[in-house]
Motif scaffolding. Structure first.
Motif, PDB file in Angstrom:
ATOM      1  N   LEU A  14      -7.977  -3.472  -2.098  1.00 12.15           N
ATOM      2  CA  LEU A  14      -8.745  -2.255  -1.830  1.00 12.15           C
ATOM      3  C   LEU A  14      -8.877  -1.337  -3.041  1.00 12.15           C
ATOM      4  CD1 LEU A  14      -7.680  -1.269   1.785  1.00 12.15           C
ATOM      5  CD2 LEU A  14     -10.000  -1.757   0.987  1.00 12.15           C
ATOM      6  N   LEU A  51       0.075  -8.912   4.324  1.00  4.60           N
ATOM      7  CA  LEU A  51      -1.319  -8.458   4.479  1.00  4.60           C
ATOM      8  C   LEU A  51      -1.497  -7.067   3.883  1.00  4.60           C
ATOM      9  CD1 LEU A  51      -4.205  -8.626   6.053  1.00  4.60           C
ATOM     10  CD2 LEU A  51      -3.039  -7.248   7.750  1.00  4.60           C
ATOM     11  N   VAL A  52      -0.507  -6.223   4.133  1.00  3.78           N
ATOM     12  CA  VAL A  52      -0.562  -4.844   3.665  1.00  3.78           C
ATOM     13  C   VAL A  52      -0.495  -4.787   2.127  1.00  3.78           C
ATOM     14  CG1 VAL A  52       0.941  -2.837   3.567  1.00  3.78           C
ATOM     15  CG2 VAL A  52       0.233  -3.727   5.771  1.00  3.78           C
ATOM     16  N   VAL A  53       0.423  -5.582   1.544  1.00 10.77           N
ATOM     17  CA  VAL A  53       0.570  -5.616   0.084  1.00 10.77           C
ATOM     18  C   VAL A  53      -0.720  -6.149  -0.548  1.00 10.77           C
ATOM     19  CG1 VAL A  53       1.867  -6.643  -1.823  1.00 10.77           C
ATOM     20  CG2 VAL A  53       3.077  -5.867   0.224  1.00 10.77           C
ATOM     21  N   GLY A  98      -3.705  -6.351   0.879  1.00 11.66           N
ATOM     22  CA  GLY A  98      -4.817  -5.457   1.203  1.00 11.66           C
ATOM     23  C   GLY A  98      -4.873  -4.247   0.277  1.00 11.66           C
ATOM     24  N   GLY A  99      -3.720  -3.670  -0.030  1.00 12.98           N
ATOM     25  CA  GLY A  99      -3.683  -2.524  -0.931  1.00 12.98           C
ATOM     26  C   GLY A  99      -4.205  -2.884  -2.313  1.00 12.98           C
ATOM     27  N   ALA A 100      -3.748  -4.051  -2.834  1.00  7.53           N
ATOM     28  CA  ALA A 100      -4.159  -4.491  -4.172  1.00  7.53           C
ATOM     29  C   ALA A 100      -5.666  -4.767  -4.223  1.00  7.53           C
ATOM     30  CB  ALA A 100      -3.377  -5.740  -4.569  1.00  7.53           C
ATOM     31  N   TRP A 112     -12.605 -10.516   2.150  1.00  6.99           N
ATOM     32  CA  TRP A 112     -11.202 -10.312   2.515  1.00  6.99           C
ATOM     33  C   TRP A 112     -11.070  -9.776   3.938  1.00  6.99           C
ATOM     34  CZ3 TRP A 112      -7.447 -12.774   0.510  1.00  6.99           C
ATOM     35  CH2 TRP A 112      -7.373 -13.050  -0.865  1.00  6.99           C
TER      36      TRP A 112
END
Lengths: 157, 185
Positions: A45, A37-39, A41-43, A143
């Motif tokens: 965002l 989710l973090v990977v 989400g970063g891409a 998202w």
């Protein structure tokens, strides 16, 4: 064969069975789902913020999008790689879970939107700035809906 | 510290938040969504420092334009995290996962502090290099690993395998700081 039968058959499959029979498999896969989710989400965002006129504004939108693509694909792969086994372990619960249906619907919409609208319009050089702003807003909203309803699966039963 | 957790637990608002039908899940979900903003943007900067993504952009641009969003995410995640602790203070205080998580957060903080101190001391000559020097890549990789550990431990707090109210091996009781009266017979 109804949709319920398909869900039932999937839940009985070997992967679902293995996860249900283990104390720690579900939590561990779930934790890696959060790292995915973090990977992802970063891409998402960095690109969506750029579309909104925030973040990496000194770089062109196309450049930011291309730079983020490998991270985006990596994030999507991590999410499917962990999310599908998690789902297989509790298909019947998910069948009756409204949050799950909100999540998969939003997910399908955002994936189609990303690859048929967002990326092609970013590639085209003369896309209107307001349109790009709206694309960023829609993408981010979808998202966040996927992530939020995904978390909510565990609360609603 | 135990007395502090018990003191928080005695608050009516702590119980209200824990038992609230909507507030607890909303705070918990906000915690997870802000994780996406906080660690998500942090990983983008780390991936750049590791030389595995955004290689064609200056490092200074990512740190100056992306890290403010990381800070914003950090503020939200710490606020919601404190609220979650406030809702269930005694159990969380004795959770070995929570304790590992705090240790890892401190480790991540020290790693970030050392990195920024070194950045300030020496002029950054590798700002435009697609692949930064080894010590930079190592520091960024450590950041990714330690924060992933924080996420894993955080997720595990929800599971009660090592809770003090169950019979636990000595090392768990030691790490969790269990007190005998918490054991339910």
């Amino acid at each position: 064969m109804s949709l319920y039968d398909i869900f039932d058959a999937l839940e009985r499959g070997p992967i679902g069975e293995a996860i249900r029979n283990s104390h720690w498999l579900f939590p561990v896969i779930e934790a890696f789902h959060l790292i995915g989710l973090v990977v992802l989400g970063g891409a998402v965002l960095v690109v969506d913020l750029r579309l909104l006129g925030l973040g990496l504004t000194r770089q062109s939108i196309a450049r930011v999008t291309n730079a983020a693509k490998p991270v985006l694909y990596c994030g999507i792969a991590m999410m499917f790689g962990t999310g599908i086994p998690l789902a297989l372990s509790e298909m019947i619960k998910l069948y009756y879970n409204r949050s799950f249906w909100v999540k998969v619907t939003a997910l399908a919409v955002v994936l189609i939107f990303t690859f048929t609208v967002k990326h092609p319009l970013i590639r085209r050089e003369n896309t209107n700035r307001l349109v790009l702003f709206l694309i960023g807003l829609i993408s981010m909203t979808l998202w966040f809906t996927v992530a939020g309803s995904g978390r909510w699966i565990g609360f609603s039963s | 510290m135990r007395w502090f957790a018990e003191w928080l637990d005695s608050h009516a608002w702590s119980t209200a938040l824990h038992e609230s039908l909507h507030m607890y899940p909303i705070v918990e979900s906000t915690h997870v969504l802000s994780l996406m903003i906080f660690v998500g943007t942090l990983f983008i900067v780390d991936f750049r420092l590791m030389g595995i993504a955004f290689r064609n952009m200056p490092v200074s641009e990512l740190t100056s334009r992306i890290l403010p969003w990381t800070t914003l995410g950090f503020v939200v995640i710490v606020s919601t995290g404190l609220m979650l602790f406030y809702a269930i203070p005694v159990r969380t205080y004795h959770s070995i996962w929570f304790r590992f998580k705090v240790v890892l957060i401190v480790a991540a903080g020290i790693n970030a502090w050392l990195f920024h101190r070194r950045m300030k001391k020496k002029p950054v000559v590798w700002n435009d290099d697609p692949v930064p020097p080894l010590h930079v890549r190592a520091s960024a990789a450590a950041s990714v690993l330690v924060w992933s550990g924080v996420i894993i431990c955080g997720r595990m707090i929800a599971y009660n395998w090592f809770d003090c109210d169950k019979q636990q091996p000595g090392w768990v009781q030691f790490l969790a700081g269990c007190v005998p009266e918490d054991l339910i017979h």
